[in-house]
Write a protein that holds these residues in place. Structure first.
Motif, mmCIF file in Angstrom:
data_model
loop_
_atom_site.group_PDB
_atom_site.id
_atom_site.type_symbol
_atom_site.label_atom_id
_atom_site.label_comp_id
_atom_site.label_asym_id
_atom_site.label_seq_id
_atom_site.Cartn_x
_atom_site.Cartn_y
_atom_site.Cartn_z
ATOM 1 N N PRO A 241 0.826 -1.210 0.000
ATOM 2 C CA PRO A 241 0.000 0.000 0.000
ATOM 3 C C PRO A 241 0.864 1.267 0.000
ATOM 4 C CG PRO A 241 -0.370 -1.357 1.980
ATOM 5 C CD PRO A 241 0.812 -1.912 1.284
ATOM 6 N N SER A 242 0.274 2.403 -0.411
ATOM 7 C CA SER A 242 0.995 3.685 -0.347
ATOM 8 C C SER A 242 1.193 4.111 1.098
ATOM 9 C CB SER A 242 0.197 4.786 -1.052
ATOM 10 O OG SER A 242 -0.214 4.371 -2.313
ATOM 11 N N GLU A 243 0.161 3.851 1.913
ATOM 12 C CA GLU A 243 0.250 4.213 3.334
ATOM 13 C C GLU A 243 -0.531 3.180 4.137
ATOM 14 O OE1 GLU A 243 -0.152 8.805 4.298
ATOM 15 O OE2 GLU A 243 -1.544 8.176 2.732
ATOM 16 N N VAL A 244 -0.129 3.021 5.394
ATOM 17 C CA VAL A 244 -0.855 2.099 6.277
ATOM 18 C C VAL A 244 -1.112 2.817 7.606
ATOM 19 C CG1 VAL A 244 -0.785 -0.125 7.485
ATOM 20 C CG2 VAL A 244 0.330 0.111 5.258
ATOM 21 N N PHE A 245 -2.343 2.724 8.096
ATOM 22 C CA PHE A 245 -2.667 3.275 9.409
ATOM 23 C C PHE A 245 -3.181 2.139 10.277
ATOM 24 C CE2 PHE A 245 -2.962 6.676 6.379
ATOM 25 C CZ PHE A 245 -2.277 7.712 7.011
ATOM 26 N N GLY A 246 -2.622 2.016 11.462
ATOM 27 C CA GLY A 246 -2.974 0.869 12.301
ATOM 28 C C GLY A 246 -3.819 1.278 13.480
ATOM 29 N N SER A 247 -4.674 0.373 13.914
ATOM 30 C CA SER A 247 -5.386 0.578 15.171
ATOM 31 C C SER A 247 -5.609 -0.793 15.790
ATOM 32 C CB SER A 247 -6.718 1.292 14.950
ATOM 33 O OG SER A 247 -7.757 0.406 14.715
ATOM 34 N N LYS A 248 -5.035 -0.995 16.958
ATOM 35 C CA LYS A 248 -5.106 -2.292 17.645
ATOM 36 C C LYS A 248 -4.785 -3.431 16.692
ATOM 37 C CE LYS A 248 -8.262 -0.746 21.176
ATOM 38 N NZ LYS A 248 -9.652 -0.644 21.473
ATOM 39 N N LEU A 249 -5.707 -4.353 16.445
ATOM 40 C CA LEU A 249 -5.393 -5.529 15.636
ATOM 41 C C LEU A 249 -5.867 -5.394 14.192
ATOM 42 C CD1 LEU A 249 -6.344 -8.050 18.432
ATOM 43 C CD2 LEU A 249 -4.041 -7.605 17.603
ATOM 44 N N VAL A 250 -6.235 -4.173 13.851
ATOM 45 C CA VAL A 250 -6.761 -3.928 12.502
ATOM 46 C C VAL A 250 -5.881 -2.880 11.831
ATOM 47 C CG1 VAL A 250 -8.669 -2.738 11.362
ATOM 48 C CG2 VAL A 250 -9.147 -4.493 13.048
ATOM 49 N N ARG A 251 -5.726 -2.987 10.500
ATOM 50 C CA ARG A 251 -5.001 -1.901 9.819
ATOM 51 C C ARG A 251 -5.794 -1.437 8.597
ATOM 52 N NH1 ARG A 251 -2.275 -6.433 7.264
ATOM 53 N NH2 ARG A 251 -2.604 -5.883 5.088
ATOM 54 N N TYR A 252 -5.503 -0.218 8.180
ATOM 55 C CA TYR A 252 -6.148 0.351 6.995
ATOM 56 C C TYR A 252 -5.067 0.568 5.945
ATOM 57 C CZ TYR A 252 -9.865 1.133 10.344
ATOM 58 O OH TYR A 252 -10.827 0.946 11.304
ATOM 59 N N ASP A 253 -5.142 -0.184 4.843
ATOM 60 C CA ASP A 253 -4.184 -0.045 3.738
ATOM 61 C C ASP A 253 -4.741 0.968 2.747
ATOM 62 O OD1 ASP A 253 -2.722 -2.063 4.932
ATOM 63 O OD2 ASP A 253 -3.468 -3.647 3.608
ATOM 64 N N VAL A 254 -3.939 1.976 2.437
ATOM 65 C CA VAL A 254 -4.387 3.030 1.520
ATOM 66 C C VAL A 254 -3.674 2.878 0.183
ATOM 67 C CG1 VAL A 254 -4.530 5.531 1.159
ATOM 68 C CG2 VAL A 254 -4.699 4.588 3.479
ATOM 69 N N TYR A 255 -4.437 2.845 -0.896
ATOM 70 C CA TYR A 255 -3.885 2.757 -2.255
ATOM 71 C C TYR A 255 -4.311 3.994 -3.025
ATOM 72 C CZ TYR A 255 -3.159 -2.109 -1.063
ATOM 73 O OH TYR A 255 -2.745 -3.255 -0.436
ATOM 74 N N LEU A 256 -3.332 4.713 -3.561
ATOM 75 C CA LEU A 256 -3.667 5.903 -4.347
ATOM 76 C C LEU A 256 -3.808 5.504 -5.797
ATOM 77 C CD1 LEU A 256 -1.211 8.429 -2.692
ATOM 78 C CD2 LEU A 256 -3.602 7.946 -2.103
ATOM 79 N N ARG A 257 -4.806 6.054 -6.449
ATOM 80 C CA ARG A 257 -5.021 5.728 -7.852
ATOM 81 C C ARG A 257 -3.839 6.204 -8.688
ATOM 82 N NH1 ARG A 257 -9.972 5.649 -11.807
ATOM 83 N NH2 ARG A 257 -8.666 5.496 -13.601
ATOM 84 N N GLY A 258 -3.419 5.358 -9.573
ATOM 85 C CA GLY A 258 -2.330 5.755 -10.462
ATOM 86 C C GLY A 258 -0.957 5.399 -9.927
#
Ligand SMILES: C[S@@+](CC[C@H](N)C(=O)[O-])C[C@H]1O[C@@H](n2cnc3c(N)ncnc32)[C@H](O)[C@@H]1O
Length: 259
Positions: A241-258
């Motif tokens: 992913p372009s960026e990852v934000f974590g919270s406890k046991l879950v993470r949010y993977d961010v993908y930028l278009r292009g």
């Protein structure tokens, strides 16, 4: 993918109150499941939809005498409607302050959608399960009666029925962000303990085995980014992913278009 046949022998509508029997009958017809006026040990189905306390609720046999599960529209502690979105919190950071419109491609119990709605984003919700759509329809009607929603003259998020793989491909306007939170098989004991509502959903609908395809369609359909919610042990859906934000046991993977 849930279809009428998938509910056969699994789900029924339960009518507890004679006053709502027409509504119950309509729901049973719509879902292609039986309508019961009582349930006992011999009842074949394990899950029931019923109106209780002014809300549509999902029950399993264990919950029959307890409250049942409805889509919770109450704000979480400390949350208040604000814009731009708060700077803190992994979900808010992943969606970002430059984002205005979000399509939640996997709405489920709408806890993420409603969190985003309360943060001030414009949210559209896609869901393919007819059961969840019934529960969400009821919840969004309730949401429109809430004081602050009326005061701000807001409408509930719009609800799009169908497979997001098809719905996303036919969107007229690309949203700034597409959000995906697929049902994932639990892996290890230490993973986040799923809530009863999520366990019930997995029992009823199974895992989302087409989430890779959903990601591929989402990255082509988004205006700016795709955010994928993942248990911390799972491989990212779209590679690094372009960026990852974590919270406890879950993470949010961010993908930028292009990218
Ligand atoms: C893990 S739950 C989402 C939970 C949600 N984020 C919440 O806060 O309650 C996944 C939901 O996405 C739905 N879903 C998965 N894949 C989908 C698809 N391709 N199209 C539409 N709905 C989908 C499932 O039916 C299920 O209700």
């Amino acid at each position: 993918m849930a279809s009428e046949l998938a509910y056969s022998g699994k789900l029924a509508v339960l009518n507890n109150d004679l006053l709502v029997s027409e509504q119950s009958q309509a729901l049973a017809n719509q879902l292609g499941v039986p309508l019961y006026y009582s349930v006992d040990k011999k009842t074949a189905e394990d899950f029931f939809l019923t109106w209780r306390d002014g809300e549509l609720k999902l029950l399993d046999k264990e919950l029959l005498k307890k409250g049942g599960l409805s889509v919770d529209i109450q704000p979480r502690n400390g949350e208040q409607r604000s814009w731009p979105a708060p700077k803190e919190g992994a979900l808010a950071q992943a969606i970002g302050r430059k984002t205005k419109t979000v399509v939640d491609a996997t709405t489920g119990w709408a806890q993420d959608s409603l969190h985003l709605f309360r943060m001030g984003y414009e949210v559209q919700c896609i869901e393919r399960s007819p059961i969840m759509l019934a529960l969400l329809g009821d919840a969004f009607q309730r949401l429109e009666q809430v004081d602050w929603v009326q005061r701000l003259k807001l409408s509930a998020p719009s609800l799009l029925a169908g497979n997001a793989i098809e719905v996303l491909a036919s969107l007229e306007d690309a949203p700034d962000c597409i959000y995906i939170d697929p049902m994932f098989p639990p892996k290890r004991k230490k993973s986040a303990l799923p809530k009863k509502s999520m366990l019930i959903l997995r029992d009823l609908l199974g895992d989302d085995s087409d989430s890779q395809q959903l990601f591929d369609v989402a990255i082509a359909a988004t205006g700016k980014k795709v955010v994928v919610k993942m248990p911390d042990y799972a491989e990212p859906l779209g590679g690094k992913p372009s960026e990852v934000f974590g919270s406890k046991l879950v993470r949010y993977d961010v993908y930028l278009r292009g990218n």
